[in-house]
Design a protein around this motif. Structure first.
Motif, PDB file in Angstrom:
ATOM      1  N   ALA A  36       0.802  -1.213   0.000  1.00  0.00           N
ATOM      2  CA  ALA A  36       0.000   0.000   0.000  1.00  0.00           C
ATOM      3  C   ALA A  36       0.843   1.276   0.000  1.00  0.00           C
ATOM      4  O   ALA A  36       0.547   2.221  -0.722  1.00  0.00           O
ATOM      5  N   SER A  37       1.876   1.328   0.813  1.00  0.00           N
ATOM      6  CA  SER A  37       2.619   2.565   0.981  1.00  0.00           C
ATOM      7  C   SER A  37       3.872   2.590   0.119  1.00  0.00           C
ATOM      8  O   SER A  37       4.532   1.579  -0.084  1.00  0.00           O
ATOM      9  N   ARG A 310       7.755  -2.889  -3.156  1.00  0.00           N
ATOM     10  CA  ARG A 310       6.957  -1.768  -2.676  1.00  0.00           C
ATOM     11  C   ARG A 310       6.871  -0.743  -3.792  1.00  0.00           C
ATOM     12  O   ARG A 310       7.796  -0.601  -4.598  1.00  0.00           O
TER      13      ARG A 310
END
Length: 366
Positions: A36-37, A310
């Protein structure tokens, strides 16, 4: 890129499925999906390891014993960015998304996948459990049987076992009569598709990125343990005329067990002291041996390793888009290089690999 309707969003969405299709090793192992981040290179993220539980006998007298489900976490540093970059002027012939795919998207996705596969297969260095013979290409059904036996010995779950073999081993396996003879295997699919398929519960795949390990130069007459050790991650070796070094990923055979060298070491004052995995119990003067250089094929359960990505942060002042699917994140950026005064298109992935459970894998030497 004269057609301004081809946006970085279109490129990213076309590229990610192609990247995933070209991946081999990352598609076979545990993938952390908490994407998500945004993150930057050098950030450390916490990744939950797959849970391991223990079955117990049921007692009618005492009833069941509840086992806590604790999700153990490991910290993994995002230390790699794979990137493909090109000048926009090189893509002037890309007038639509199909021509863009041919000129840039497909080659870029393949190049990124090759780099990511190669980095992941470096994890062989963490695996101390070895089969096969150094310098001899696996070529028989017995090699599958030995690999399966090693996993069985370590109580590796029988479901979802995989292997990644180098091209030489794969070519040899494809010539095994039992794998291509329709009367023996019940289907001619392996012959028609050129694949190995599943043998003895192991699903096999080929990768050109399988590593060749060059062993250290340690030499001695009658190499042996210098001092007795008990449940230690360090051992000292000695021997007549000892010289040379040990490298990360070297395999030491001490007694009947094998150990992976975790840090490089040099001979000093007539012995060499080295950090190894797993911990060792050994008597003084117990015989030791450094196994030779070898191809590091891997046979494993998916939970042995983890692949982590990520989303990369969107840089300021340029056109960019980040897309994520099933734990894999890809960024595409279109910007201007002021130093060299040229417009650039970049595709990149931030990622890392980690060994979660070394006992769930074996290194099959070739």
């Amino acid at each position: 890129m004269s057609n301004t309707f081809i946006t970085v969003k279109q490129i990213a969405r076309e590229a990610l499925p192609r990247l995933i299709d070209n991946l081999v090793f990352p598609n076979l192992i545990y993938r952390d999906t908490a994407c998500a981040s945004a993150a930057r290179m050098g950030d450390t993220v916490s990744v939950r390891r797959p849970v391991k539980l223990t079955a117990k006998d049921f007692s009618a007298d005492s009833g069941v014993i509840s086992e806590d489900i604790t999700e153990d976490a490991v910290n993994i540093k995002l230390d790699r960015i794979a990137t493909v970059d090109t000048e926009i002027s090189a893509l002037d012939g890309a007038l639509d998304i199909d021509s863009m795919a041919r000129l840039f998207i497909e080659p870029a996705a393949a190049a990124l996948a090759e780099k990511i596969n190669s980095d992941g297969l470096e994890l062989y260095r963490d695996i101390p459990y070895v089969g096969g013979t150094a310098g001899k290409t696996p070529c028989e059904l017995g090699d599958f049987a030995e690999a399966a036996f090693m996993l069985d010995t370590n109580k590796v779950p029988t479901g979802s076992r995989c292997a990644v073999w180098d091209p030489s081993a794969t070519a040899s396996f494809k010539q095994i009569p039992a794998l291509i003879n329709a009367e023996k295997c019940g289907t001619s699919a392996s012959l028609r598709s050129g694949s190995i398929g599943e043998v003895f519960g192991i699903s096999s795949f080929m990768s050109q990125a399988v590593k060749t390990h060059e062993a250290g130069t340690l030499k001695a007459t009658a190499l042996k343990v210098a001092d007795a050790v008990s449940d230690s991650d360090t051992v000292s070796l000695t021997g007549s005329g000892i010289s040379g070094n040990l490298k990360v990923g070297d395999i030491l055979k001490i007694g009947s067990k094998t150990y992976a060298v975790k840090r490089g070491a040099e001979v000093a004052d007539g012995k060499i002291t080295v950090n190894i995995y797993p911990n060792i119990c050994a008597e003084k003067d117990e015989a030791a041996e450094l196994l030779g250089s070898h191809t590091a094929n891997l046979v494993f359960h998916p939970s042995a390793f983890a692949f982590v990505t990520r989303p990369l942060a969107a840089p300021a002042g340029v056109e960019s888009y980040v897309t994520t699917y099933n734990g894999i994140s890809l960024r595409v950026v279109r910007g201007y290089d002021m130093k060299y005064k040229r417009e650039m298109l970049s595709m990149d992935v931030l990622y890392s690999f980690a060994t979660l459970y070394p006992e769930l894998a074996c290194r099959y030497m070739g």
